[in-house]
Structure formats: C-alpha cells, structure tokens
Design a protein around this motif. Structure first.
Motif, PDB file in Angstrom:
ATOM      1  N   ARG A   1      35.148  38.369  -1.173  1.00 25.30           N
ATOM      2  CA  ARG A   1      34.684  39.161  -2.704  1.00 25.30           C
ATOM      3  C   ARG A   1      34.894  40.816  -2.520  1.00 25.30           C
ATOM      4  O   ARG A   1      35.439  41.210  -3.448  1.00 25.30           O
TER       5      ARG A   1
ATOM      6  N   ASP B   1      30.439  45.432 -10.120  1.00 25.12           N
ATOM      7  CA  ASP B   1      29.949  45.184 -11.261  1.00 25.12           C
ATOM      8  C   ASP B   1      28.671  44.372 -11.005  1.00 25.12           C
ATOM      9  O   ASP B   1      28.567  43.565 -10.332  1.00 25.12           O
ATOM     10  N   THR B   2      27.680  44.558 -11.877  1.00 22.13           N
ATOM     11  CA  THR B   2      26.689  44.029 -11.685  1.00 22.13           C
ATOM     12  C   THR B   2      26.706  42.604 -12.335  1.00 22.13           C
ATOM     13  O   THR B   2      27.351  42.310 -13.421  1.00 22.13           O
ATOM     14  N   ASN B   3      25.558  41.660 -11.844  1.00 24.81           N
ATOM     15  CA  ASN B   3      25.786  40.324 -12.348  1.00 24.81           C
ATOM     16  C   ASN B   3      24.537  40.311 -13.132  1.00 24.81           C
ATOM     17  O   ASN B   3      24.153  38.930 -13.402  1.00 24.81           O
TER      18      ASN B   3
ATOM     19  N   LYS C   1      26.540  48.608 -16.324  1.00 25.28           N
ATOM     20  CA  LYS C   1      27.514  47.608 -15.942  1.00 25.28           C
ATOM     21  C   LYS C   1      27.907  47.791 -14.343  1.00 25.28           C
ATOM     22  O   LYS C   1      28.372  46.873 -13.685  1.00 25.28           O
TER      23      LYS C   1
END
Length: 180
Positions: A48, A80-82, A90
């Motif tokens: 990832r 990028d935040t989840n 973000k």
C-alpha cells in the motif's frame, strides 16, 4: 526522498518488509492500535505504501532511516485519510517509530519536515493527525508540531465501548498561501 539533519525519508523497498513487520508487530509500538500486524498484514501495508507513491508522486508514507548508520527507525508521512468526515482535512500526517528511537526528537524532526513539505511544497491548506485518547505521547507531538485539538469522535471501524474507540483529531493552522 526527503532529508532532515539526522534522517532520510525514503521510498519503501521490498527488502524493507522485515523492518516494517518488526515495527508493526511490536507490542509497545502498537499498544494504541486495535491489534499488531502479522507478516501478511505488514506485507499488505508495504505494498500500500509503495503503491501510494504511484498515485501521489509527491507524498506518501516514507521509511525513516538514520543518515549516520542507515538503521531503520520507523515510518512517517502523509496519506489520504480513511475517516468519513467531511469537516476534516483529507490528508493526514502519521508516524510510528521503533522504541529504541523514542524520546530523541526524531519523530518531531521528521514530522516538521513532512508538515512543511505538505503545506509549502504541495500547497495543502491544512493537515490532520488523529489518535486514540490514551495515546498521550502522539498528542504531545501533535501539539509540538503546532497542531491544535479540533474534534473528538468515535473511530468508525471500532465498536462503541472499545478502549481505543474514542479519538481526537488535531489540525495544523490553515496555511494562507495554500492552493488546495
């Protein structure tokens, strides 16, 4: 790649899997996360991180190493935040360091570099960092980065009542010359 006085922040290589697994399976490091990662989980994380740089050439989570020795220190970067909250930025800044490198100012040094990279070079308007309430060391680092507590929330992937469910988000001040 980014550099600080004592650290190199670099892209991940397949050969980093052992070090990443050592970090993410360490009980001390992972005490504020729902669970430590097994080797398969660490491998998924490595992939990832590597793929994120294909999507965003200028940001991601970097491997940290000491300039002087090349030792693996941990990870730190932007992603990028989840979180599913429209009222929060973000892109988040995050970190994990091996316990041998705690309390040496390394996380602050790397986080300052990454914060400046995000706000000045990438032109981001604001960054987010969040953690569970028990994680006081990370909250202290957020404050030292000039971030301010903004909102409390229950983490959406943790069940209500879980000891780590309650989180607090910190934000950098809005960067006036940002474009995003």
């Amino acid at each position: 790649m980014l550099n600080t006085e004592r650290l190199i922040l670099r892209h991940w290589q397949h050969s980093d899997l052992d070090n990443l697994h050592r970090l993410c399976s360490n009980i001390e490091v992972m005490r504020y996360f729902p669970n430590a990662l097994d080797r398969a989980g660490s491998k998924q994380m490595l992939l990832r991180f590597q793929n994120a740089f294909n999507w965003h050439a200028d940001y991601g989570v970097w491997a940290l190493e000491l300039k002087r020795t090349g030792e693996f220190v941990g990870m730190l970067g932007l992603q990028d935040t989840n979180l599913p909250f429209d009222f929060l930025p973000k892109i988040e800044i995050l970190w994990r360091l091996l316990p041998a490198f705690w309390s040496q100012g390394l996380a602050l040094e790397a986080a300052e570099c990454v914060k400046q990279h995000g706000l000045q070079r990438l032109g981001l308007r604001q960054l987010l960092a969040y953690t569970s309430y028990p994680n006081v060391p990370s909250q202290r680092l957020m404050l030292r980065l000039g971030m301010q507590p903004a909102v409390s929330f229950n983490h959406p992937i943790l069940p209500t009542g879980h000891k780590l469910a309650r989180h607090i988000a910190y934000l950098t001040p809005i960067h006036a010359t940002s474009v995003l």
